[in-house]
Enzyme design. Sequence first.
Site, mmCIF file in Angstrom:
data_model
loop_
_atom_site.group_PDB
_atom_site.id
_atom_site.type_symbol
_atom_site.label_atom_id
_atom_site.label_comp_id
_atom_site.label_asym_id
_atom_site.label_seq_id
_atom_site.Cartn_x
_atom_site.Cartn_y
_atom_site.Cartn_z
ATOM 1 N N THR A 1 23.181 -25.996 32.475
ATOM 2 C CA THR A 1 22.139 -26.684 31.695
ATOM 3 C C THR A 1 22.079 -28.167 32.047
ATOM 4 O O THR A 1 21.007 -28.749 32.192
ATOM 5 C CB THR A 1 22.381 -26.518 30.181
ATOM 6 N N CYS A 2 23.245 -28.763 32.217
ATOM 7 C CA CYS A 2 23.319 -30.192 32.546
ATOM 8 C C CYS A 2 22.620 -30.469 33.870
ATOM 9 O O CYS A 2 21.953 -31.493 34.047
ATOM 10 C CB CYS A 2 24.781 -30.637 32.662
#
Length: 202
Positions: free
Chosen positions: A64-65
């Site tokens: 996600t990052c």
Amino acid sequence: SRMGDKFTPKKEGEIVPSVTFKCRVRDPAVGGENPFAWKDVSSEDLFKGKKAVVFSLPGAFTPTCSSTHLPGYEEAYEKMKACGVDDVYCLSVNDAFVMRQWGLKQGCPEEMTSTASPLNPGNFQKTKLLPDGACLFTRGMGFSCVWEKERGFGERSWRYSCVINDMKIEKLFVEGGGVSQDSGPDPFEVSDAKTMLSYLKK
């Protein structure tokens, strides 16, 4: 040990922790093909007398990052600057070497010469990647989270974003309503660039 301590999360209006970030900057005097030297950069160097956006995430290179969180801020960088923000920082409990390689892998343009930011040269042109390797800022903010059974990360930062105005927390967006130790879910709903930009434009 410090690991089991429960740190109280900071609130809006409170002062951010005064810590030293162990950073790496380009220094031709070092010589060789990778001329980097260590540099201590303090919270004050980054935030005193300035308006900064900080978004914090559990780990460099994590899905996600990498797919959404950092790219969103990188894309919104100029718009945030236009809202009166001095700089934008991506913080993670990773060391300077990891943060640099992640930034390069993400295609962030490296800053080769400018010293306008205390983190440059050798960090990046837009979003600056801030290594909180020893978790000092994260603990001080009260967002330390230990992932053991889940992910095996150890102690990292819970996902959040904030506006820091002259060392004071002006606005805070914390995922999931607060830190959840060893959390299975990794909520990503309020610390995104879009939410931040909407706040800055108010």
